[in-house]
Every structure is written in structure tokens, then in C-alpha cells.
Design an enzyme around this catalytic site. Structure first.
Site, PDB file in Angstrom:
ATOM      1  N   GLU A  49       0.829  -1.208   0.000  1.00 21.38           N
ATOM      2  CA  GLU A  49       0.000   0.000   0.000  1.00 21.38           C
ATOM      3  C   GLU A  49       0.863   1.258   0.000  1.00 21.38           C
ATOM      4  O   GLU A  49       0.540   2.230  -0.676  1.00 21.38           O
ATOM      5  CB  GLU A  49      -0.968   0.006   1.184  1.00 21.38           C
ATOM      6  CG  GLU A  49      -2.105  -0.995   1.049  1.00 21.38           C
ATOM      7  CD  GLU A  49      -2.987  -0.714  -0.166  1.00 21.38           C
ATOM      8  OE1 GLU A  49      -3.019   0.430  -0.645  1.00 21.38           O
ATOM      9  OE2 GLU A  49      -3.634  -1.662  -0.646  1.00 21.38           O
ATOM     10  N   TYR A 132      -6.506   6.490   4.413  1.00 22.25           N
ATOM     11  CA  TYR A 132      -6.667   5.483   3.376  1.00 22.25           C
ATOM     12  C   TYR A 132      -5.911   4.195   3.731  1.00 22.25           C
ATOM     13  O   TYR A 132      -6.463   3.085   3.680  1.00 22.25           O
ATOM     14  CB  TYR A 132      -6.179   6.017   2.006  1.00 22.25           C
ATOM     15  CG  TYR A 132      -5.955   4.870   1.071  1.00 22.25           C
ATOM     16  CD1 TYR A 132      -7.044   4.249   0.473  1.00 22.25           C
ATOM     17  CD2 TYR A 132      -4.684   4.334   0.882  1.00 22.25           C
ATOM     18  CE1 TYR A 132      -6.874   3.134  -0.324  1.00 22.25           C
ATOM     19  CE2 TYR A 132      -4.504   3.215   0.092  1.00 22.25           C
ATOM     20  CZ  TYR A 132      -5.595   2.624  -0.516  1.00 22.25           C
ATOM     21  OH  TYR A 132      -5.424   1.509  -1.275  1.00 22.25           O
ATOM     22  N   ASP A 150      -9.812   5.295  -2.441  1.00 25.72           N
ATOM     23  CA  ASP A 150      -8.692   5.870  -3.173  1.00 25.72           C
ATOM     24  C   ASP A 150      -9.252   6.510  -4.454  1.00 25.72           C
ATOM     25  O   ASP A 150     -10.476   6.618  -4.625  1.00 25.72           O
ATOM     26  CB  ASP A 150      -7.624   4.807  -3.466  1.00 25.72           C
ATOM     27  CG  ASP A 150      -8.093   3.766  -4.470  1.00 25.72           C
ATOM     28  OD1 ASP A 150      -9.297   3.761  -4.828  1.00 25.72           O
ATOM     29  OD2 ASP A 150      -7.259   2.957  -4.919  1.00 25.72           O
TER      30      ASP A 150
END
Ligand code: SF4
Length: 356
Positions: A49, A132, A150
Site C-alpha cells: 500500500e 486510506y 482511493d
């Protein structure tokens, strides 16, 4: 379209099950991804990520594997030399991310015994983990019903619900739509599925609506407006800042570098000493150490940051002996690959301009 023109009112609510069925058969195999229904290693989810924040999956995949080969778990990364992590990060975007990556690994080991916490709030308390990423780790690694938003998810929501309000103002509305669709069953796979839909089907240009499991529910498709959404407010032009960088060379050929403060632009990376970067011409242009034969090199380096553009000119000279203390790198010690792009451009200009 919501807020701008009339939209058909009767649409079936997009069903998570339809999306999950599509994901089960159409997802891409990616090195950090577990098969549907299985949970991946939280360390791998977190690493991927952070890497994916600025770079597309195809470019991240080989770098991800190399990182895992070098630092196979959180303990190995926490114990790593920070400069080695920064070097391995070169080309993956902002160095602040690499610094935070290392700091986060240490924090997970020191505060949590090497296990990532499961809750979004505890995840957000770790260095470099924002809303996020916390939601993504909670959902993907721990199957928590967190809403992951996102750019892909924003696009899908803007189209599904024909949200005409431009970004960034529409973020709250798009998040609310995303939260409303997040299921309690298989939320980790669902989070990956909706991002995957945005990445591979509901693409920014030419969405493949014919392959979309939500095509029957999509208001933008019904309106023929998919390609227009999401709208974006025009960005104000970025100002131009200017400055002067110095290429100061010692008698043995070593050039002077400096390490930027950890906080701020290009934090923790090696750069050439320079004046302030300002919109007005710099008031004082003085070398960082006493120098001889200082001269302006032809050309300039241009570089774009998120909020401004930068133009740096270079002055080259010889250090007056005895050379001051500092980070002096001989030509064979300057590893262009490990330098941030801006510094690399400056070194190339300095060398090409007869500064070495
Ligand atoms: Fe996107 Fe088309 Fe699917 Fe709508 S139908 S969500 S525009 S791919």
C-alpha cells in the site's frame, strides 16, 4: 446528474455480491495479494500500500519482491540501516514515505511486538499511515468492514451515483456512497474488488462498461456520462520558485552534499547545498563553504513539486583549503541511482557543465 441535471431515479442499488463474484473470477494475481477468501500477511499489505501510493502495480511488483527478499518481515525492516532503505526506495516517489516506512517498522516492533494492530485508529497512530492506508490494512489484512477510498473508488462512486459536483469538494459525498456499499461479508475482498474495478474496468478513459458487474445500477452509464465523471475543479497554476545550487569540489575531486532535514521536501535525502527556493530572486547567493573560482554554469534544472515548480541554476567552484567539514563524496561514491531525481539532475548538469 446529481446536482446538475435530472437523473433516472429507478436504479437497483449496486450489490456487493455481484462485485465479489466478478472479483473472484477476474482479479489480477499480484504478488501482495492473497487469493479471494484468504488473508495476506499484514506486513506485505502495508508495504504494498505504501509503494502503490505513487506508482502503478506493474512498476511496484518487482520492487516489492526485492524489498521482501531483502527485508522479509517487519523485524528485519525495523533493524535495517535507514540509508539502505532510502536507497532501495529510489524511484518509488517521495522519500518521506521511505523514512516513514522505516519509522513505522520500528514503531510496530517497539509498540506492538512486531504485530500490526487491527484497528484503524491504532494503525493511524503509526508513522506514515493515513486514513486510506489504515482502512486498506484493516480491510485487506484483517477483513474489517472499513471503507477504503482511493482515486479508483472515487471514480467508481462518482459514476455509479452520477455525482456531478467536482473533486475535491465531492470527496465527502463519494465517501458516504462508498461507506453505504461496504458489506459486512468479505469486506477485505470487497475493498480490493472495488479498487480493482476502478483500475481495470471503470478506467479514467474508455471505461469498459460492458464488462462491469454494476452496469445495471450505474447512473452515469444510463446517462451516457461515464466519460465526464468525476469532474475536477480547475487547479490554480503552480507558482515558480527559483534558487541557486552549489557544486563545490575539493582537491581530491569530492563534491559537497548535504542531507536535508527529515521533515520537509525530500526529507532525509542527499542534495546539493543551495539558496532558499523563493518566487522572488534569492537576495543572497553565497556558497555554503569558502570557495574559489565560483562561476555560473549554463542551463538550469527544472523540477515539479505538488505545489510549485522549481528552477535551479548551478554555481560551481573549488573549496578553499582546508575544506570545511561536511558530506564530501568522490565521483566513485556518487551513486546516481540512489539520489532523488532533483539532485540527480543537478549532478548531471554540474558534471556536463565542466563542474567536475
Ligand atoms: Fe464504471 Fe461503466 Fe461500471 Fe458505471 S457501468 S461503474 S461507468 S465501468
Amino acid at each position: 446528474m446529481a446536482g446538475t441535471r435530472g437523473a433516472p431515479d429507478r436504479h437497483a442499488e449496486p450489490a456487493a455480491d455481484a462485485l465479489l463474484a466478478w472479483y473472484d473470477r477476474a482479479h489480477r494475481a499480484l504478488p501482495w495479494r492473497a487469493p479471494p477468501g484468504a488473508r495476506p500477511d499484514p506486513y506485505a499489505v502495508w508495504l504494498a500500500e505504501i509503494m502503490l501510493q505513487q506508482t502503478v502495480a506493474a512498476a511496484v511488483a518487482p520492487r516489492f519482491r526485492r524489498f521482501l527478499d531483502t527485508w522479509p518481515d517487519i523485524h528485519a525492516l525495523a533493524a535495517a540501516d535507514r540509508d539502505a532503505v532510502l536507497r532501495a526506495w529510489a524511484g518509488l516517489g517521495y522519500y518521506a514515505r521511505a523514512r516513514n516506512l522505516h519509522a513505522c517498522a520500528r514503531a510496530v516492533v517497539e509498540r506492538h511486538g512486531g504485530e500490526f494492530p487491527r484497528g484503524e485508529a491504532a494503525l493511524r497512530a503509526l508513522p506514515g499511515i493515513g486514513a486510506y492506508t489504515a482502512a486498506a490494512i484493516a480491510a485487506i489484512a484483517f477483513d474489517a468492514p472499513a471503507t477504503v477510498v482511493d482515486g479508483n473508488v472515487e471514480r467508481v462512486m462518482a459514476r455509479l451515483f452520477a455525482v456531478g459536483e467536482p473533486l475535491p469538494g465531492a470527496r465527502g459525498v463519494l465517501r458516504a456512497h462508498a461507506a453505504g456499499l461496504t458489506p459486512r461479508r468479505r469486506p477485505g475482498d470487497y475493498a480490493q474488488a472495488v479498487m480493482e474495478l476502478g483500475a481495470t474496468v471503470c478506467r479514467p478513459r474508455n471505461p469498459r462498461c460492458g464488462e462491469c458487474p454494476w452496469r445495471g445500477s450505474c447512473r452515469a452509464r444510463a446517462l451516457g456520462a461515464a466519460g465526464e465523471l468525476p469532474r475536477r475543479a480547475p487547479r490554480p497554476p503552480r507558482p515558480l520558485r527559483r534558487g541557486v545550487a552549489f557544486w563545490i569540489v575539493r582537491g581530491d575531486g569530492a563534491a559537497l552534499f548535504e542531507r536535508r532535514p527529515d521533515r520537509g521536501l525530500l526529507g532525509g535525502t542527499l542534495g546539493l547545498p543551495s539558496t532558499e527556493w523563493t518566487e522572488a530572486p534569492p537576495a543572497r547567493v553565497e556558497p555554503p563553504v569558502p570557495a574559489l573560482g565560483l562561476r555560473a554554469l549554463p542551463g538550469a534544472v527544472e523540477h515539479g513539486f505538488t505545489h510549485f515548480r522549481l528552477e535551479l541554476r548551478v554555481r560551481a567552484g573549488r573549496a578553499r583549503p582546508p575544506a570545511a567539514e561536511g558530506i564530501w563524496l568522490r565521483p566513485d561514491e556518487i551513486d546516481l541511482r540512489a539520489l532523488p531525481t532533483l539532485t540527480r539532475k543537478l549532478v548531471v548538469l554540474a558534471r556536463g557543465g565542466g563542474g567536475a
